[in-house]
Design a protein around this motif. Structure first.
Motif, PDB file in Angstrom:
ATOM      1  N   PRO A   1     -31.751  -1.570  -1.884  1.00 26.41           N
ATOM      2  CA  PRO A   1     -30.543  -0.820  -2.204  1.00 26.41           C
ATOM      3  C   PRO A   1     -29.994  -1.251  -3.556  1.00 26.41           C
ATOM      4  O   PRO A   1     -30.011  -2.428  -3.888  1.00 26.41           O
ATOM      5  CB  PRO A   1     -29.580  -1.187  -1.078  1.00 26.41           C
ATOM      6  N   SER A   2     -29.540  -0.281  -4.294  1.00 21.52           N
ATOM      7  CA  SER A   2     -28.983  -0.615  -5.606  1.00 21.52           C
ATOM      8  C   SER A   2     -27.589  -1.200  -5.432  1.00 21.52           C
ATOM      9  O   SER A   2     -26.981  -1.127  -4.365  1.00 21.52           O
ATOM     10  CB  SER A   2     -28.901   0.640  -6.469  1.00 21.52           C
ATOM     11  N   SER A   3     -27.061  -1.778  -6.470  1.00 22.80           N
ATOM     12  CA  SER A   3     -25.734  -2.371  -6.388  1.00 22.80           C
ATOM     13  C   SER A   3     -24.695  -1.295  -6.113  1.00 22.80           C
ATOM     14  O   SER A   3     -23.701  -1.538  -5.433  1.00 22.80           O
ATOM     15  CB  SER A   3     -25.413  -3.104  -7.689  1.00 22.80           C
ATOM     16  N   THR A   4     -24.916  -0.081  -6.589  1.00 18.51           N
ATOM     17  CA  THR A   4     -23.982   1.013  -6.322  1.00 18.51           C
ATOM     18  C   THR A   4     -23.969   1.344  -4.840  1.00 18.51           C
ATOM     19  O   THR A   4     -22.899   1.496  -4.236  1.00 18.51           O
ATOM     20  CB  THR A   4     -24.404   2.260  -7.129  1.00 18.51           C
ATOM     21  N   ALA A   5     -25.165   1.442  -4.247  1.00 19.34           N
ATOM     22  CA  ALA A   5     -25.247   1.745  -2.822  1.00 19.34           C
ATOM     23  C   ALA A   5     -24.589   0.633  -2.016  1.00 19.34           C
ATOM     24  O   ALA A   5     -23.896   0.898  -1.025  1.00 19.34           O
ATOM     25  CB  ALA A   5     -26.699   1.916  -2.402  1.00 19.34           C
ATOM     26  N   ARG A   6     -24.785  -0.618  -2.427  1.00 22.33           N
ATOM     27  CA  ARG A   6     -24.182  -1.740  -1.728  1.00 22.33           C
ATOM     28  C   ARG A   6     -22.656  -1.652  -1.792  1.00 22.33           C
ATOM     29  O   ARG A   6     -21.969  -1.864  -0.806  1.00 22.33           O
ATOM     30  CB  ARG A   6     -24.668  -3.048  -2.349  1.00 22.33           C
TER      31      ARG A   6
END
Length: 150
Positions: free
Chosen positions: A110-115
């Motif tokens: 997961p990308s930091s945005t998704a996190r």
């Protein structure tokens, strides 16, 4: 009486000699990039062989043309055909690489945005559950302890 540093010089020389004996021929370092997958490597080797044969064929065609040999015309024709095959081989490497990346190359992280979005969603749900618990607690008490009730 021997000099003070002579023993240490001998010891250092012996240590250097021992290091030379046990020093490995090479030191393995981690690869910067992953090696090519097997199907892509196979296609690349095949393309390399076809391209090298095409270049040899073109050179023979050129030299036989310069020499005025009867072999010139068949070699030129076969060089043109080999060029088509070599182009196809290069396209095959590209397509094989794309297919392999589509099938196996996706790393699911997961990308930091998704996190961050997940974290916000969890915080919102926590607040909603806390508000529901508070409402339930007030309802159970029947409105007692509220200032608006006498």
């Amino acid at each position: 009486m021997p000099a003070v540093g002579s023993d240490s010089v001998k010891g250092t020389a012996e240590r250097r000699e021992a290091q030379r004996e046990y020093r490995p021929l090479w030191v393995e370092e981690p690869a910067r990039r992953h090696p090519l997958p097997d199907p892509v490597r196979t296609a690349a080797v095949r393309a390399l062989l076809v391209i090298s044969l095409t270049l040899i064929q073109a050179m023979v065609a050129f030299l036989s043309t310069m020499a005025g040999s009867w072999l010139a015309f068949p070699m030129v024709i076969s060089s043109v055909a080999s060029t088509v095959v070599a182009t196809w081989a290069v396209v095959d490497v590209w397509v094989t690489r794309q297919v392999w990346n589509q099938r196996y190359g996706v790393i699911s992280e997961p990308s930091s945005t998704a996190r961050a979005l997940r974290r916000e969603r969890r915080a919102r749900r926590r607040q909603e559950r806390a508000a529901l618990r508070e409402q339930e607690r007030i309802r159970r008490r029947g409105g007692r302890e509220r200032l608006s009730h006498p």
